[in-house]
Design an enzyme around this catalytic site. Sequence first.
Site, mmCIF file in Angstrom:
data_model
loop_
_atom_site.group_PDB
_atom_site.id
_atom_site.type_symbol
_atom_site.label_atom_id
_atom_site.label_comp_id
_atom_site.label_asym_id
_atom_site.label_seq_id
_atom_site.Cartn_x
_atom_site.Cartn_y
_atom_site.Cartn_z
ATOM 1 C CG MET A 95 56.453 38.161 -100.751
ATOM 2 S SD MET A 95 58.020 38.840 -101.320
ATOM 3 C CE MET A 95 57.573 40.513 -101.641
ATOM 4 C CG LEU B 223 48.398 38.688 -95.245
ATOM 5 C CD1 LEU B 223 47.488 37.551 -94.787
ATOM 6 C CD2 LEU B 223 48.950 38.394 -96.635
ATOM 7 C CG HIS B 224 47.346 44.891 -98.728
ATOM 8 N ND1 HIS B 224 46.609 44.678 -99.872
ATOM 9 C CD2 HIS B 224 48.643 44.720 -99.086
ATOM 10 C CE1 HIS B 224 47.425 44.433 -100.869
ATOM 11 N NE2 HIS B 224 48.671 44.433 -100.417
ATOM 12 C CG HIS C 233 47.685 40.142 -99.617
ATOM 13 N ND1 HIS C 233 48.254 41.194 -98.922
ATOM 14 C CD2 HIS C 233 48.621 39.739 -100.497
ATOM 15 C CE1 HIS C 233 49.476 41.402 -99.355
ATOM 16 N NE2 HIS C 233 49.731 40.533 -100.313
ATOM 17 C CD GLN D 198 59.637 38.594 -104.837
ATOM 18 O OE1 GLN D 198 59.345 37.400 -104.773
ATOM 19 N NE2 GLN D 198 58.723 39.528 -105.042
ATOM 20 C CG ASP E 154 52.536 43.616 -108.031
ATOM 21 O OD1 ASP E 154 53.490 44.386 -107.908
ATOM 22 O OD2 ASP E 154 51.757 43.338 -107.090
ATOM 23 C CD GLN F 69 54.275 39.391 -108.866
ATOM 24 O OE1 GLN F 69 55.348 39.623 -108.365
ATOM 25 N NE2 GLN F 69 53.159 39.337 -108.142
ATOM 26 C CE LYS G 19 42.500 49.059 -99.278
ATOM 27 N NZ LYS G 19 42.166 49.269 -97.889
ATOM 28 C CB SER H 199 52.931 44.870 -98.125
ATOM 29 O OG SER H 199 52.090 43.824 -98.532
#
Length: 250
Positions: free
Chosen positions: A27, A30-31, A34, A58, A147, A150, A181, A183
Site C-alpha cells: 500500500m 515503503l520501508h 518491503h 480493508q 502480519d 494476514q 518496521k 508504514s
Amino acid sequence: MKIFKSIKTWQVERNKTSKTIGFVPTMGALHEGHLSLIKKSKKENKITIVSIFVNPTQFNDKKDLNNYPNTLEKDIKELKKMGTDYLIMPKYSEIYADNYTYKVSEDKLSKILCGSSRKGHFDGVLTIVMKLLNIAQADKAYFGEKDYQQYVLIKKMAETFFMKTKIIGCKTIKEKDGLAKSSRNLLLTEKERKLAPNFYKILKTKKSVPEKKKSLIKLGFKIDYIEKHDDRIFGAVKLGKVRLIDNVKI
Ligand code: PAF
C-alpha cells in the site's frame, strides 16, 4: 521500471513474457520490510512486480485510511534503485468496478485477533489480494510475517482456490531497538516512538499473557489483544492514534 496505471494495458504486457515472476503487493509508504521482500523476489525470479494500492475496503476506520502515509515519489525512486521491473498502481474505479459487491471471505481465522476488532478488515484484504494475484499472474508472491494472520489467511486462500501463485512468508524486519518496521511508524510522535519498542520487548518475555498486558498498560499502551495461539503470541496495541501489531514465536 515500467509503471502501469491501467490493468487492461498491464495484462497485454504481462502476456508477452514467460519468465518467472515474483510479486510484492503493497500500500506504499515503503520501508525496509518491503525492500526485503523485493530483494527476495529478485533473487528467486527473473522479473519482479510491485503494486501500490491503498485499499479502502480493508480499513474499518475512515480516519485510519485518511491518515495512511503517502510517500509515492520516494517509493518510486526506491523501487527504481532496487531494480524493480514493473510497478502497478491500479485505480479504484478499475479495481472495484463492481462497487465491492463481490467479496472473498473466510469464516474462522479471519474472525479472531485483528478480525474481531476490525470488522470486515480481512474480507477487504482477501478480496484485494485475490484481485491483485489474478492481475499479476506471478509464480510467487511475498508477504511479511509481521502480519502473520494476514499471511496465513492469504496462503490458505491461494491453496483453497487452486491459484497458481505460491505464497511466501518472509521474516519481520525490525528497527535496531526491536520495533517491527511498519508504514504506520511514520505516524508516531517522538515520545511514542521512544516508547514503542517496549511492545516487542514485553511480547517476547516469558511473562504470562495477563502479566504482559499489565506491563504494557502501565507504560501507556492501550491493548487491543494479546493472545497465544499455537506456538505464537500475537499482539495489537495502540499508542496514541497509531495501532501497532507484532507476533513472537515461542
Ligand atoms: O499488508 C499490506 O500492505 C496489505 O494488507 C496488502 C497485502 C498490500 C493488501 O492491501
